[in-house]
Design a protein around this motif. Structure first.
Motif, PDB file in Angstrom:
ATOM      1  N   VAL A  82      -4.963   9.528   9.570  1.00  0.00           N
ATOM      2  CA  VAL A  82      -5.832   9.581   8.125  1.00  0.00           C
ATOM      3  C   VAL A  82      -5.989   8.264   7.802  1.00  0.00           C
ATOM      4  O   VAL A  82      -5.118   7.252   8.058  1.00  0.00           O
ATOM      5  N   GLY A  83      -7.209   7.936   7.186  1.00  0.00           N
ATOM      6  CA  GLY A  83      -7.488   6.770   6.761  1.00  0.00           C
ATOM      7  C   GLY A  83      -7.351   6.772   5.157  1.00  0.00           C
ATOM      8  O   GLY A  83      -7.984   7.992   4.502  1.00  0.00           O
ATOM      9  N   PHE A  84      -6.729   6.076   4.455  1.00  0.00           N
ATOM     10  CA  PHE A  84      -6.237   6.430   3.045  1.00  0.00           C
ATOM     11  C   PHE A  84      -6.892   5.094   2.185  1.00  0.00           C
ATOM     12  O   PHE A  84      -6.377   4.036   2.581  1.00  0.00           O
ATOM     13  N   VAL A  85      -7.690   5.262   1.347  1.00  0.00           N
ATOM     14  CA  VAL A  85      -8.154   4.070   0.408  1.00  0.00           C
ATOM     15  C   VAL A  85      -7.885   4.187  -0.999  1.00  0.00           C
ATOM     16  O   VAL A  85      -8.312   5.288  -1.543  1.00  0.00           O
ATOM     17  N   PHE A  86      -6.992   3.366  -1.385  1.00  0.00           N
ATOM     18  CA  PHE A  86      -6.778   3.337  -2.795  1.00  0.00           C
ATOM     19  C   PHE A  86      -7.560   2.739  -3.768  1.00  0.00           C
ATOM     20  O   PHE A  86      -8.375   2.016  -3.372  1.00  0.00           O
ATOM     21  N   GLN A  87      -7.499   2.823  -5.000  1.00  0.00           N
ATOM     22  CA  GLN A  87      -8.205   2.338  -5.985  1.00  0.00           C
ATOM     23  C   GLN A  87      -8.053   0.897  -6.123  1.00  0.00           C
ATOM     24  O   GLN A  87      -9.017   0.167  -6.562  1.00  0.00           O
ATOM     25  N   ASP A  88      -6.783   0.412  -5.878  1.00  0.00           N
ATOM     26  CA  ASP A  88      -6.458  -0.896  -6.194  1.00  0.00           C
ATOM     27  C   ASP A  88      -6.725  -1.887  -4.666  1.00  0.00           C
ATOM     28  O   ASP A  88      -6.276  -2.977  -4.610  1.00  0.00           O
ATOM     29  N   TYR A  89      -7.517  -1.185  -3.645  1.00  0.00           N
ATOM     30  CA  TYR A  89      -7.443  -1.863  -2.335  1.00  0.00           C
ATOM     31  C   TYR A  89      -6.421  -2.019  -1.554  1.00  0.00           C
ATOM     32  O   TYR A  89      -6.537  -1.648  -0.309  1.00  0.00           O
ATOM     33  N   ALA A  90      -5.460  -2.480  -2.046  1.00  0.00           N
ATOM     34  CA  ALA A  90      -4.192  -2.715  -1.294  1.00  0.00           C
ATOM     35  C   ALA A  90      -4.227  -3.653  -0.081  1.00  0.00           C
ATOM     36  O   ALA A  90      -3.768  -3.411   0.863  1.00  0.00           O
ATOM     37  N   LEU A  91      -5.324  -4.818  -0.137  1.00  0.00           N
ATOM     38  CA  LEU A  91      -5.366  -5.475   0.919  1.00  0.00           C
ATOM     39  C   LEU A  91      -4.297  -6.817   0.956  1.00  0.00           C
ATOM     40  O   LEU A  91      -3.645  -7.150  -0.244  1.00  0.00           O
ATOM     41  N   PHE A  92      -4.070  -7.290   2.063  1.00  0.00           N
ATOM     42  CA  PHE A  92      -3.217  -8.315   2.157  1.00  0.00           C
ATOM     43  C   PHE A  92      -3.946  -9.766   1.635  1.00  0.00           C
ATOM     44  O   PHE A  92      -5.045 -10.356   2.283  1.00  0.00           O
ATOM     45  N   PRO A  93      -3.354 -10.407   0.567  1.00  0.00           N
ATOM     46  CA  PRO A  93      -4.227 -11.545   0.001  1.00  0.00           C
ATOM     47  C   PRO A  93      -4.112 -12.783   0.969  1.00  0.00           C
ATOM     48  O   PRO A  93      -4.974 -13.624   0.776  1.00  0.00           O
ATOM     49  N   ASN A  94      -3.232 -12.984   1.659  1.00  0.00           N
ATOM     50  CA  ASN A  94      -2.812 -14.084   2.382  1.00  0.00           C
ATOM     51  C   ASN A  94      -3.640 -14.090   3.949  1.00  0.00           C
ATOM     52  O   ASN A  94      -3.657 -15.149   4.552  1.00  0.00           O
ATOM     53  N   LEU A  95      -4.203 -12.963   4.126  1.00  0.00           N
ATOM     54  CA  LEU A  95      -4.824 -12.645   5.347  1.00  0.00           C
ATOM     55  C   LEU A  95      -6.475 -12.866   5.000  1.00  0.00           C
ATOM     56  O   LEU A  95      -7.010 -12.236   3.974  1.00  0.00           O
ATOM     57  N   SER A  96      -7.336 -13.017   6.086  1.00  0.00           N
ATOM     58  CA  SER A  96      -8.508 -13.115   6.134  1.00  0.00           C
ATOM     59  C   SER A  96      -9.202 -11.725   6.315  1.00  0.00           C
ATOM     60  O   SER A  96      -8.507 -10.708   6.554  1.00  0.00           O
ATOM     61  N   VAL A  97     -10.383 -11.335   6.052  1.00  0.00           N
ATOM     62  CA  VAL A  97     -11.040 -10.094   6.222  1.00  0.00           C
ATOM     63  C   VAL A  97     -10.593  -9.682   7.690  1.00  0.00           C
ATOM     64  O   VAL A  97     -10.416  -8.489   7.681  1.00  0.00           O
ATOM     65  N   LYS A  98     -11.206 -10.722   8.500  1.00  0.00           N
ATOM     66  CA  LYS A  98     -11.064 -10.109   9.899  1.00  0.00           C
ATOM     67  C   LYS A  98      -9.550  -9.651  10.252  1.00  0.00           C
ATOM     68  O   LYS A  98      -9.071  -8.884  10.896  1.00  0.00           O
ATOM     69  N   GLN A  99      -8.519 -10.616   9.611  1.00  0.00           N
ATOM     70  CA  GLN A  99      -7.146 -10.648  10.135  1.00  0.00           C
ATOM     71  C   GLN A  99      -6.666  -9.308   9.319  1.00  0.00           C
ATOM     72  O   GLN A  99      -5.749  -8.310   9.732  1.00  0.00           O
ATOM     73  N   ASN A 100      -7.133  -8.683   8.054  1.00  0.00           N
ATOM     74  CA  ASN A 100      -6.590  -7.353   7.330  1.00  0.00           C
ATOM     75  C   ASN A 100      -6.935  -6.300   8.473  1.00  0.00           C
ATOM     76  O   ASN A 100      -6.359  -5.312   8.536  1.00  0.00           O
ATOM     77  N   LEU A 101      -8.279  -6.442   8.879  1.00  0.00           N
ATOM     78  CA  LEU A 101      -8.547  -5.507   9.798  1.00  0.00           C
ATOM     79  C   LEU A 101      -7.961  -5.306  11.159  1.00  0.00           C
ATOM     80  O   LEU A 101      -7.548  -4.079  11.493  1.00  0.00           O
ATOM     81  N   THR A 102      -7.794  -6.464  11.614  1.00  0.00           N
ATOM     82  CA  THR A 102      -7.053  -6.511  12.851  1.00  0.00           C
ATOM     83  C   THR A 102      -5.465  -5.993  12.786  1.00  0.00           C
ATOM     84  O   THR A 102      -4.870  -5.348  13.581  1.00  0.00           O
ATOM     85  N   TYR A 103      -4.768  -6.263  11.521  1.00  0.00           N
ATOM     86  CA  TYR A 103      -3.294  -5.957  11.417  1.00  0.00           C
ATOM     87  C   TYR A 103      -3.452  -4.460  11.378  1.00  0.00           C
ATOM     88  O   TYR A 103      -2.380  -3.810  11.579  1.00  0.00           O
ATOM     89  N   ALA A 104      -4.373  -3.620  11.199  1.00  0.00           N
ATOM     90  CA  ALA A 104      -4.346  -2.319  10.920  1.00  0.00           C
ATOM     91  C   ALA A 104      -4.558  -1.604  12.196  1.00  0.00           C
ATOM     92  O   ALA A 104      -4.415  -0.313  12.465  1.00  0.00           O
ATOM     93  N   LEU A 105      -5.076  -2.541  13.257  1.00  0.00           N
ATOM     94  CA  LEU A 105      -5.426  -1.817  14.612  1.00  0.00           C
ATOM     95  C   LEU A 105      -3.982  -1.146  15.280  1.00  0.00           C
ATOM     96  O   LEU A 105      -2.924  -1.615  14.950  1.00  0.00           O
ATOM     97  N   ASN A 106      -4.166  -0.020  15.783  1.00  0.00           N
ATOM     98  CA  ASN A 106      -3.043   0.455  16.453  1.00  0.00           C
ATOM     99  C   ASN A 106      -2.537  -0.570  17.724  1.00  0.00           C
ATOM    100  O   ASN A 106      -3.484  -1.021  18.383  1.00  0.00           O
ATOM    101  N   LYS A 107      -1.277  -0.615  18.086  1.00  0.00           N
ATOM    102  CA  LYS A 107      -0.870  -1.415  19.171  1.00  0.00           C
ATOM    103  C   LYS A 107      -1.467  -1.149  20.398  1.00  0.00           C
ATOM    104  O   LYS A 107      -1.365  -0.109  20.907  1.00  0.00           O
ATOM    105  N   GLY A 108      -2.124  -2.155  20.986  1.00  0.00           N
ATOM    106  CA  GLY A 108      -2.738  -1.995  22.429  1.00  0.00           C
ATOM    107  C   GLY A 108      -3.995  -1.501  22.227  1.00  0.00           C
ATOM    108  O   GLY A 108      -4.831  -1.418  23.291  1.00  0.00           O
TER     109      GLY A 108
END
Length: 291
Positions: A82-108
């Motif tokens: 499931v993809g869940f998007v909250f009202q407050d975005y819940a992004l990691f402020p210390n990571l870049s746009v690309k790093q935020n997306l990469t962090y969410a990748l499944n391992k491998g």
């Protein structure tokens, strides 16, 4: 296809009530949940995502059981796809746009989808920027992309556009509809916005105290609005003032500003930032506040 038949006792500031939801969502559908605050909308999303267990009942997706209290089944959130998007975005402020997306990748998993999504959300020039430097609309696009990184079949949206201004909200409504179709998602979204409810979903569910009280297409539920009139528009109060004719309100409708005369009672009720429906009946405009 998502089949939900659950019960849950919920406690809110307004009191305790028992939720009972019996619902089937077709694959590829776009459904909006609406209703008063505290009616159980977010709880439904959280139970579907596995973040809140029902007291009893069943949840199945494409005949696979995600929750079944009689068989002691409660699939973990990370296994539900499931993809869940909250009202407050819940992004990691210390990571870049690309790093935020990469962090969410499944391992491998291949990182190719990260580059594809960055292109889709049109933030290639800002992929190395961090969330605090982005606008609200840009952060929202990143949050949506991050929810899609794992290629979910179900997208859950908890009032994702509520904090944005009218112009940006309109743009992202179109953007969300495009993503829903392009990724062939089954989307369940919470919204109180009249324009979103009218133009985005195939189906609208109105909740009250944990029960579905209305169910139908936007046209079926709102084609004959409870607000009298032949024209209904969503507007935002940007100014309240007195003039030679009495009391009036300036309303922002898209990019246009409209001045409407109102009585003193309505004038005292309104404040800057309130969102309204503007109804024109035989060219005599009336306004009603959106709850």
């Amino acid at each position: 296809m998502i089949e939900i038949n659950i019960q849950k006792k919920l406690k809110f500031q307004t009191g305790v009530f028992s939720m009972g939801i019996n619902l089937v969502l077709e694959s590829g559908s776009f459904t909006i949940l609406s209703g008063k605050s505290g009616s159980g909308k977010t709880s439904i999303l959280r139970m579907l995502a596995g973040l809140l267990p029902p007291d009893e009942g069943k949840i199945s997706v494409d005949t696979i059981s995600w929750f079944d209290d009689s068989r002691n089944i409660n699939l973990k959130p990370q296994l539900r796809g499931v993809g869940f998007v909250f009202q407050d975005y819940a992004l990691f402020p210390n990571l870049s746009v690309k790093q935020n997306l990469t962090y969410a990748l499944n391992k491998g998993s291949s990182s190719v989808i990260v580059d594809e999504l960055i292109e889709l959300i049109e933030l290639g020039d800002l992929q190395n920027s961090k969330p605090p430097s982005l606008s609200g609309g840009q952060q929202q696009r990143v949050a949506l992309a991050r929810a899609l990184v794992q290629k979910p079949s179900i997208l859950l949206l908890d009032e994702p556009l509520a904090a944005l201004d009218v112009e940006m909200r309109n743009k992202l409504q179109t953007y969300l509809s495009k993503i829903h179709k392009e990724y062939k998602l089954t989307t369940l979204m919470i919204s109180h916005d009249y324009s979103e409810i009218l133009k985005m979903p195939d189906r609208v569910l109105m909740l009250d105290q944990g029960k579905i009280v209305k169910d139908g297409s936007p046209t079926e539920l709102f084609g004959k609005s409870q607000i009298s009139g032949v024209l209904n528009l969503t507007a935002e109060v940007i100014e309240l003032k007195k003039n030679s004719l009495g009391f009036c309100v300036n309303l922002l409708i898209g990019k246009d500003i409209l001045e409407v005369q109102i009585d003193e009672v309505k004038f005292r009720e309104l404040k800057i930032g309130d969102r309204l429906t503007l109804s024109s009946a035989d060219f005599y405009p009336t306004i009603e506040k959106i709850v």
